[in-house]
Scaffold this motif. Sequence first.
Motif, PDB file in Angstrom:
ATOM      1  N   LEU A   6     -57.507  17.686  44.780  1.00 22.65           N
ATOM      2  CA  LEU A   6     -58.431  18.401  44.154  1.00 22.65           C
ATOM      3  C   LEU A   6     -58.173  19.126  43.090  1.00 22.65           C
ATOM      4  O   LEU A   6     -58.754  19.321  41.978  1.00 22.65           O
ATOM      5  N   ALA A   7     -56.781  19.820  43.133  1.00 19.11           N
ATOM      6  CA  ALA A   7     -56.184  20.283  42.078  1.00 19.11           C
ATOM      7  C   ALA A   7     -55.941  19.420  40.743  1.00 19.11           C
ATOM      8  O   ALA A   7     -56.236  19.779  39.534  1.00 19.11           O
ATOM      9  N   ILE A   8     -55.490  18.237  40.986  1.00 18.69           N
ATOM     10  CA  ILE A   8     -55.263  17.403  39.967  1.00 18.69           C
ATOM     11  C   ILE A   8     -56.735  16.447  39.409  1.00 18.69           C
ATOM     12  O   ILE A   8     -56.737  16.684  38.374  1.00 18.69           O
ATOM     13  N   TYR A   9     -57.706  16.689  40.207  1.00 15.26           N
ATOM     14  CA  TYR A   9     -58.952  16.362  39.789  1.00 15.26           C
ATOM     15  C   TYR A   9     -59.446  17.152  38.856  1.00 15.26           C
ATOM     16  O   TYR A   9     -60.054  16.724  37.778  1.00 15.26           O
ATOM     17  N   VAL A  10     -59.508  18.480  39.092  1.00 14.81           N
ATOM     18  CA  VAL A  10     -59.940  19.503  38.228  1.00 14.81           C
ATOM     19  C   VAL A  10     -59.281  19.693  36.933  1.00 14.81           C
ATOM     20  O   VAL A  10     -59.684  19.844  36.100  1.00 14.81           O
ATOM     21  N   PHE A  11     -57.757  19.411  36.989  1.00 13.23           N
ATOM     22  CA  PHE A  11     -56.885  19.635  35.949  1.00 13.23           C
ATOM     23  C   PHE A  11     -57.424  18.272  34.944  1.00 13.23           C
ATOM     24  O   PHE A  11     -57.365  18.506  33.715  1.00 13.23           O
ATOM     25  N   LEU A  12     -57.449  17.240  35.403  1.00 13.16           N
ATOM     26  CA  LEU A  12     -57.976  16.077  34.691  1.00 13.16           C
ATOM     27  C   LEU A  12     -59.115  16.184  33.876  1.00 13.16           C
ATOM     28  O   LEU A  12     -59.200  15.916  32.731  1.00 13.16           O
ATOM     29  N   TYR A 225     -52.113  10.904  32.356  1.00 10.71           N
ATOM     30  CA  TYR A 225     -51.944   9.810  32.875  1.00 10.71           C
ATOM     31  C   TYR A 225     -51.320   9.571  34.212  1.00 10.71           C
ATOM     32  O   TYR A 225     -51.589   8.951  34.959  1.00 10.71           O
ATOM     33  N   VAL A 226     -49.931  10.263  34.218  1.00 16.08           N
ATOM     34  CA  VAL A 226     -49.153  10.080  35.480  1.00 16.08           C
ATOM     35  C   VAL A 226     -49.841  10.689  36.192  1.00 16.08           C
ATOM     36  O   VAL A 226     -49.787  10.227  37.632  1.00 16.08           O
ATOM     37  N   LEU A 227     -50.578  11.727  36.534  1.00 15.72           N
ATOM     38  CA  LEU A 227     -51.326  12.383  37.446  1.00 15.72           C
ATOM     39  C   LEU A 227     -52.492  11.624  37.761  1.00 15.72           C
ATOM     40  O   LEU A 227     -52.893  11.639  39.102  1.00 15.72           O
ATOM     41  N   TYR A 228     -53.017  11.012  36.938  1.00 18.22           N
ATOM     42  CA  TYR A 228     -54.325  10.167  37.322  1.00 18.22           C
ATOM     43  C   TYR A 228     -53.839   8.914  38.302  1.00 18.22           C
ATOM     44  O   TYR A 228     -54.343   8.494  39.122  1.00 18.22           O
ATOM     45  N   PHE A 229     -52.466   8.354  37.908  1.00 18.08           N
ATOM     46  CA  PHE A 229     -52.175   7.209  38.613  1.00 18.08           C
ATOM     47  C   PHE A 229     -51.929   7.532  40.140  1.00 18.08           C
ATOM     48  O   PHE A 229     -52.192   6.863  41.040  1.00 18.08           O
ATOM     49  N   GLN A 230     -51.249   8.999  40.250  1.00 18.09           N
ATOM     50  CA  GLN A 230     -51.038   9.586  41.433  1.00 18.09           C
ATOM     51  C   GLN A 230     -52.244   9.739  42.414  1.00 18.09           C
ATOM     52  O   GLN A 230     -52.439   9.409  43.442  1.00 18.09           O
ATOM     53  N   LEU A 231     -53.473  10.197  41.566  1.00 17.55           N
ATOM     54  CA  LEU A 231     -54.708  10.348  42.308  1.00 17.55           C
ATOM     55  C   LEU A 231     -55.384   9.233  42.680  1.00 17.55           C
ATOM     56  O   LEU A 231     -55.716   9.148  43.722  1.00 17.55           O
ATOM     57  N   SER A 242     -64.287   8.589  39.074  1.00 16.04           N
ATOM     58  CA  SER A 242     -65.618   9.579  39.010  1.00 16.04           C
ATOM     59  C   SER A 242     -65.415  10.901  38.271  1.00 16.04           C
ATOM     60  O   SER A 242     -66.171  11.727  37.937  1.00 16.04           O
ATOM     61  N   VAL A 243     -63.955  10.976  37.718  1.00 10.07           N
ATOM     62  CA  VAL A 243     -63.616  12.274  37.367  1.00 10.07           C
ATOM     63  C   VAL A 243     -64.246  12.344  35.664  1.00 10.07           C
ATOM     64  O   VAL A 243     -64.352  13.164  35.192  1.00 10.07           O
ATOM     65  N   GLU A 244     -64.582  10.994  35.491  1.00 13.03           N
ATOM     66  CA  GLU A 244     -65.476  10.868  34.096  1.00 13.03           C
ATOM     67  C   GLU A 244     -66.852  11.382  33.875  1.00 13.03           C
ATOM     68  O   GLU A 244     -66.799  11.836  32.726  1.00 13.03           O
TER      69      GLU A 244
END
Length: 304
Positions: A6-12, A225-231, A242-244
């Motif tokens: 969730l933290a990664i999602y919000v940050f992205l 991008y690195v965080l997105y790949f992890q997500l 769906s983060v878009e």
Amino acid sequence: MKPRDLAIYVFLATAWGLSFLVVLKVVAAFGWVGAVTIRAFIASFTLFALARLMRRRLDFGAGWKPFLIVGATTVAGQLIGLSYATPLIGTATAAILVASIPLFSMLISHVWGLERIGATGLAGLLLGVVGILLLVGFPAVPVTTSFVVGCAAALAACFSAAFGSNYASHRLRGEGPFEVTIGSFLFGGIITLPLLLVIPVPAIPSATDFLYLLISGCVMSATTYVLYFQLVASIGATRAISVEFVVTVVAVFVGAVVLDEPLSAIQFVGAAVIISGCALVLGFVPWRVRRLAQTPIPHQDGVP
């Protein structure tokens, strides 16, 4: 979703939403070609240096061709298109068009035989098309040639991003997030570099301009991008993309409140229609949420 995810999602969502504002600053200083080229090299070299400091072993076992194709589409195609379009159509309109990426992604995935589009997905695609027509056809500003060209460039960028995402998910699934990001941004920078001979940097940038460029390359490219790949690896590509939707909300808010960009009432309707269409395509509807939550999450790596 776990607290870390969730933290990664919000940050992205926050970083990519604010990136439209940074894009305007960087493009004004470095030009739309220079902004992408230098940003790509900064992102690639930053992650390479970080990997060396972390003593992380990099393995580009997939060969150079997949990275070239992802770099040409997800990096060069997407960023060139958005960097060119955003100053012409505004951050709010560009951000709403970015919400069409999941629509294009699902369509490409269906054509390639990776996923099937059911009745709900087809309805979502049709809604997305209607929303785009409302957004482009009824702006709050005059429909000039530059506005139409800007919208076309933004849509081409979104299609390019969706193509690269599907290709990366298929051909680079076994590669790590560092490798995918380093390779794609390196080739993206190499591809756009010759364009500087045609569209050079307009003037000598200031120290503040370089600061915005570093933020764009280090934070809004390399880190995100690195965080997105992890997500994607943690919650799956469908949920991660769906983060878009949230990116669009953040960017529209920035454009309307911070930059005072006008949007017509019909454009707001178009934005709602596009997001509704994406929700149908991705399965984020009440009668499918339970089934989606019960679906096993595959390990996938791709580029948004």
